[in-house]
Design a protein around this motif. Sequence first.
Motif, short mmCIF file in Angstrom:
data_model
loop_
_atom_site.label_atom_id
_atom_site.label_comp_id
_atom_site.label_asym_id
_atom_site.label_seq_id
_atom_site.Cartn_x
_atom_site.Cartn_y
_atom_site.Cartn_z
N SER A 399 20.47 -38.58 59.04
CA SER A 399 21.68 -38.28 58.44
C SER A 399 21.65 -39.08 57.17
CB SER A 399 22.86 -38.45 59.17
OG SER A 399 24.15 -38.48 58.01
N SER A 400 22.06 -39.00 55.93
CA SER A 400 22.04 -39.79 54.79
C SER A 400 23.34 -40.65 54.83
CB SER A 400 21.95 -39.15 53.53
OG SER A 400 23.48 -38.42 53.25
N GLN A 401 24.10 -40.31 55.75
CA GLN A 401 25.30 -41.32 55.89
C GLN A 401 25.04 -42.47 57.13
OE1 GLN A 401 28.03 -40.48 54.00
NE2 GLN A 401 26.53 -39.02 53.16
N SER A 402 23.87 -42.46 57.55
CA SER A 402 23.80 -43.58 58.61
C SER A 402 22.80 -44.64 58.31
CB SER A 402 22.98 -42.87 59.85
OG SER A 402 23.89 -42.00 60.45
N PHE A 403 22.82 -45.77 58.84
CA PHE A 403 22.21 -47.01 58.54
C PHE A 403 21.13 -47.01 59.72
CE2 PHE A 403 26.70 -47.69 57.22
CZ PHE A 403 26.22 -48.09 56.07
N ASN A 423 17.05 -48.92 56.27
CA ASN A 423 17.37 -48.09 55.10
C ASN A 423 18.59 -47.39 55.24
OD1 ASN A 423 16.46 -45.20 55.81
ND2 ASN A 423 15.35 -46.72 56.98
N GLU A 424 19.22 -46.96 54.30
CA GLU A 424 20.31 -46.20 54.27
C GLU A 424 20.58 -45.24 52.95
OE1 GLU A 424 23.36 -46.46 52.75
OE2 GLU A 424 22.97 -47.97 51.38
N GLU A 487 27.84 -55.21 73.84
CA GLU A 487 27.91 -56.61 74.10
C GLU A 487 28.03 -57.15 72.77
OE1 GLU A 487 25.29 -60.49 75.37
OE2 GLU A 487 25.53 -59.06 76.96
N ALA A 488 28.91 -58.30 72.31
CA ALA A 488 29.05 -58.64 70.87
C ALA A 488 27.90 -59.64 70.72
CB ALA A 488 30.48 -59.41 70.74
N ARG A 489 27.56 -59.58 69.36
CA ARG A 489 26.53 -60.62 68.94
C ARG A 489 27.08 -61.74 68.20
NH1 ARG A 489 22.72 -56.80 65.67
NH2 ARG A 489 21.34 -58.75 65.70
N TRP A 490 28.35 -61.34 67.56
CA TRP A 490 28.88 -62.49 66.79
C TRP A 490 30.15 -62.05 66.63
CZ3 TRP A 490 24.68 -60.23 64.16
CH2 TRP A 490 24.81 -59.11 63.06
N SER A 500 25.61 -49.74 66.22
CA SER A 500 24.47 -50.75 66.78
C SER A 500 23.32 -49.80 67.33
CB SER A 500 24.75 -51.59 67.82
OG SER A 500 25.15 -51.02 69.00
N VAL A 501 23.64 -48.37 67.59
CA VAL A 501 22.35 -47.57 68.42
C VAL A 501 21.30 -47.48 67.11
CG1 VAL A 501 21.95 -45.37 69.02
CG2 VAL A 501 24.00 -46.34 69.59
N LEU A 502 21.74 -47.27 66.13
CA LEU A 502 20.80 -47.01 64.77
C LEU A 502 20.59 -48.28 63.85
CD1 LEU A 502 21.89 -43.32 63.68
CD2 LEU A 502 20.26 -44.03 65.41
N ASP A 503 21.75 -49.14 63.74
CA ASP A 503 21.78 -50.15 62.95
C ASP A 503 21.66 -51.53 63.71
OD1 ASP A 503 21.72 -52.19 61.18
OD2 ASP A 503 23.66 -51.57 60.37
N ARG A 504 20.30 -51.99 64.27
CA ARG A 504 20.59 -53.13 65.03
C ARG A 504 20.43 -54.47 64.48
NH1 ARG A 504 15.22 -50.30 67.77
NH2 ARG A 504 16.06 -48.66 68.81
N ASP A 505 20.28 -54.23 62.87
CA ASP A 505 20.39 -55.59 62.14
C ASP A 505 21.61 -56.10 61.83
OD1 ASP A 505 17.41 -55.96 61.58
OD2 ASP A 505 17.66 -53.93 60.89
N TYR A 506 22.52 -55.29 61.47
CA TYR A 506 23.72 -55.57 60.77
C TYR A 506 24.99 -55.37 61.68
CZ TYR A 506 20.87 -56.41 56.71
OH TYR A 506 19.92 -56.92 55.70
N SER A 507 24.93 -54.71 62.61
CA SER A 507 25.87 -54.22 63.57
C SER A 507 26.26 -55.61 64.36
CB SER A 507 25.71 -53.09 64.52
OG SER A 507 26.84 -52.99 65.59
#
Length: 519
Positions: A399-403, A423-424, A487-490, A500-507
């Motif tokens: 989807s173009s709406q996902s990260f 990318n997004e 689980e919270a990373r920060w 976080s399922v698709l965006d492991r960098d910024y979630s």
Amino acid sequence: MSPVTARARSPFAGRRLSFARLAMSAIVAVALSGGVAAVAVLPTLPTPVDGTPTTDRWFAGYYDVTLDSGDQLARSGMTEGPGGVVLAFVVAAGDEDCTPTWGKAYTLDDAADRFQLDRRVERVRREGRPLAVSFGGAANSELALACDTVSSLADAYREVMERYGADVMDLDIEGDALDDEAATARRNAAVAQLQQERTAAGRPLDVWLTLPVAPDGLTDRGLTQITEMLNAGVNLAGVNAMTMDFNADDRSVSTSDLAIGALRQTAAQVADVWRAAGRDLPPGGAWALLGATPMIGQSDIEREVFTLDDARALETFTTQQGVARMSLWSLNRDRTCGSNYPRPKVVSTSCSGVEQAGESFAGILGADRDGTPSGRPAPQEEWPMIADDADTSPFPVWSSQSFYSAGVFVVWHGSVYVAKWWNEDGAVPDDPTLDAAASAWTYVGPVLADDVPFALPELPAGTYPDWNVDALYNQGDRVLYDGSGYEARWWSRGQRPDRSVLDRDYSPWKLIEAPAEAP
């Protein structure tokens, strides 16, 4: 094969002097000088064949499956580049366990789940590229050593070949396996049985023996392996010489000269063995029964380095002689080592140890080899395209709406892609206007009919508190969201965990993969 995975071409490259062409030219010249129409005297001459017919000359590099990981698939060399692939190595799960595995590290199912091997193999198969499965190698137990009956061994071989739809079987026999007479007898009987089954079903099976060679050719143990396999009724497609690790005394001789000398000797030996077994040589002679596999770059022996110039020399020779098969060890290593790798003389599993300057060994050794094993045509069937459906697809639909983070898989137009970088809102994964290097996505393979629908792991209600949009969460806090654990990373507030399922960098969240992690 080693357990570690450690030209500008002339426009006349590959051409040979043809006496038939010279004779025909002379006839034409005489006719023209006498005023006779040239077309009236042109004879019909058979096309000379030296070695293997060009349609049967194929290239496929070995690919060490055990080095795979999900994070590497976006830059994997298995489905890119020229030629096909030899998947290595299937071995027994244990010394007395007949279960086929990849390097004893992964079951066949593990390989499908962890790094999409089944899907990537299906891509190679559908593209009509040579595909082989290699059994054995230098490490672990070859299946014939662990399987105690011919039937159990045949079952293990059959399971692997059927799963990957392969019609080329490579038996890499070295080390202790060369000396085990009982295992050799079981292997030969099982392979003969499997080959007969496939022939009866109209699905021919090519069987190749991959054996170590010295500068003077095959060892006595290797010759015995060939003889006994022929005597057991196996129709051998050929012998693949491991032209590597020669450890020659004369250090002034190049690795390509060593390989070429070994191939000349091996060709003579193969011709003798075939005749002694009462087998006719193919029209192309012994060269049509030979393969060559060098270890590219830095070898296990420090002073032995197979350079790009060595590759060019070997390619020229094998093309002139009509050698049937070319391989290399390994596709995983076919790249220049990065600047952070300070010891190029130490064999690496992921780079060659030599400066390749943008070239690949596969590109050189695979030149002029567009054929297939036994000249079989590429598949012509229509492959079904499975429609994108979020409820049935093995990964989320793009989807173009996902990260998307690097290493994330998506489905688009019936195919699976993996992200090369975060990318997004970019181009669709199958955008035909983008060069592969410019796209954020790498094509992995088709969606398969038996794919399991994508689903997040679920935890019992009450395992963790439900996520609350207004709550403040600190590193280490755990919550439930739509039945899955995170689980919270920060520190965060109001950011949905499922991103976080698709965006492991910024979630700020990470998915809890297994229920066993719950307290």
